[in-house]
Enzyme design. Structure first.
Site, short mmCIF file in Angstrom:
data_model
loop_
_atom_site.label_atom_id
_atom_site.label_comp_id
_atom_site.label_asym_id
_atom_site.label_seq_id
_atom_site.Cartn_x
_atom_site.Cartn_y
_atom_site.Cartn_z
CG ASP A 145 -0.19 -3.91 2.61
OD1 ASP A 145 0.39 -3.43 1.62
OD2 ASP A 145 -0.46 -3.26 3.64
CB SER A 175 2.73 1.86 6.29
OG SER A 175 1.46 2.11 6.87
N GLY A 176 4.89 -0.62 6.30
CA GLY A 176 5.99 -1.23 5.57
C GLY A 176 7.15 -1.65 6.44
CG HIS A 225 -0.44 0.35 2.50
ND1 HIS A 225 -0.12 -0.59 3.47
CD2 HIS A 225 -0.16 1.55 3.06
CE1 HIS A 225 0.33 0.02 4.54
NE2 HIS A 225 0.31 1.32 4.33
#
Length: 480
Positions: free
Chosen positions: A337, A430-431, A283
């Protein structure tokens, strides 16, 4: 405070411990209130005055550093110290809505005593009330294990991963008594067995029955392939926007990467898995109306970074050669994701830049296990990103409990967090990695920070991409 009222100080955080200093002596760092000194780690500390005056003094010898304290003060009527609130046995005041909700809000559990359990609560044998979704989650929430007894096997039995109970004598007898092979996949001695979804496959295609054999320092496969490629997951510095976290030490998480959109600063996290490849979230690399995040040219990766905007001698800034998002990523559900980024040139590994170990598809990260989230994301919901890399300890949450709390979960997602709230990943994390410390001290990449409902909310754990589901795809793309 005004005449006729008394003063009260409530410490919402109190972490002032020092090696060799006992809590009662407080000879170095301490908070002094009316000649009484306080130090150490206090989960619930409230101090009252007997008059309308209180002197609070902080003393430090400026040597050993802990995380400090935060406090709030209030004035109150001496006859009613908790107006319109519940008064805990330790004098803390909490909202009446928090009484008998299954959570220890007072810190001394006094808000959970003498309760009548509601229809959505489980009544423990010790009379405590706990949320029903905690029953059979693998964690002793009641304190007397009564919430785990309904699904427990007898004392002479073992539980298969499919829920079946078998005699402990059937474990590791080289027969599939469970029906799913799980009774033969976690044995002390290593033997070659028929391959199942739970057994580890060596490079020579033989399967062995040992749980998590890769990179544990013991050569279990005949071809030694379980210990090949294990130059990962170690860190040179052992140390005694994350919400509820604390500053990381420099070099403590050498696989942590800060992904910057050129000209816009830190945007997502990532993990080093080799000198050429990073793992992040799909994402993070989806285009929007303004930025083509899917284009490698818009990104730059900072490795060996500790504080945003402060490049150290070993910090490396690298451009991205290509981005490979998972082909089945779903932009609506966040399923699959995960994405891979190839650096435009190999990075020189160092004490501050080092790959994390990747788990095989059969690797087990059990519910209840402590894991670590790290990142420069927001330190509170809707807040600003952190300057210094943050770390926080959370625990993996049972899949059934996770599914009851979060909607649209798939088998490729996992939950981790603190259900009481207060600790979580947030926007900008995120990530980044969900790092698991294994028994031999190596760290494995259990998850990739994916999504959640807000940040650090009660009963809303963080959701992570389950890396074990993508081991074959990662090797196929990267060769790692």
């Amino acid at each position: 405070v005004p005449a006729g009222l008394n003063a009260k100080v409530t410490f919402t955080k109190f972490l002032m411990s020092e090696p060799g200093v006992k809590r009662k002596s407080c000879t170095k760092d301490y908070v002094e209130i009316s000649t009484q000194r306080y130090c150490g780690d206090e989960k619930s500390l409230v101090v009252f005055s007997q008059t309308n005056e209180m002197t609070v003094r902080f003393h430090s010898d400026a040597t050993y550093v802990d995380r400090g304290f935060t406090a709030q003060y209030a004035a109150f009527e001496p006859s009613n110290p908790c107006p319109s609130q519940f008064r805990c046995a330790n004098e803390r005041c909490i909202s009446q809505n928090l009484q008998c909700d299954g959570w220890n809000d007072c810190g001394d559990s006094s808000d959970e005593l003498m309760c009548t359990c509601k229809t959505d609560q489980f009544t423990c044998k010790n009379s405590l009330c706990k949320p029903k979704f905690w029953v059979c989650d693998g964690v002793n929430d009641c304190g007397d294990n009564s919430d785990e007894e309904p699904c427990a096997c007898k004392s002479d039995q073992a539980k298969c991963r499919n829920g079946k109970c078998i005699s402990k004598k059937m474990l590791c007898d080289r027969r599939d008594d469970c029906g799913d092979g799980s009774d033969e996949s976690e044995c002390e001695t290593t033997t070659v067995i028929d391959c199942t979804e739970f057994s580890y496959m060596c490079k020579n295609k033989q399967c062995i029955n040992k749980k998590n054999p890769e990179c544990d320092g013991v050569e279990d496969c005949a071809d030694h392939s379980d210990e090949a490629g294990c130059n990962c997951g170690t860190r040179p510095y052992k140390t005694s926007r994350i919400v509820g976290g604390q500053n990381a030490e420099e070099g403590e998480w050498p696989w942590q990467v800060s992904l910057h959109v050129k000209g816009a600063g830190h945007t997502c996290g990532a993990s080093v898995i080799s000198n050429r490849w990073l793992v992040t979230a799909a994402h993070c690399v989806q285009d929007d109306a303004k930025v083509k995040y899917s284009q490698a040219s818009v990104w730059e990766a900072y490795m060996g970074l500790h504080a945003q905007g402060q490049l150290g001698k070993l910090t490396v800034k690298s451009n991205i050669k290509r981005i490979v998002p998972h082909p089945n990523y779903n932009t609506y559900t966040f399923d699959n994701d995960i994405a891979l980024m190839e650096l435009d040139s190999p990075v020189t590994l160092s004490s501050l830049i080092w790959p994390i170990c990747l788990p095989e598809s059969t690797y087990v990260f059990p519910a209840g296990k402590s894991v670590w989230i790290t990142g420069w994301g927001a330190t509170k919901e809707g807040g600003f990103g952190a300057t210094v890399l943050q770390k926080a300890e959370v625990r993996i949450i049972n899949d059934t409990v996770c599914a009851s709390l979060m909607s649209d979960l798939t088998s490729r997602m996992m939950c981790a967090g603190v259900l009481t709230g207060g600790v979580d990943a947030c926007q900008g994390d995120s990530g980044g990695p969900l790092s698991s410390i294994e028994s031999n001290g190596r760290l494995f990449l259990a998850g990739v920070v994916s999504w959640g409902d807000g940040c650090a909310r009660r009963n809303k754990p963080g959701v992570y991409t389950r890396v074990t589901m993508y081991r074959g795809w990662i090797t196929q793309v990267t060769g790692v």
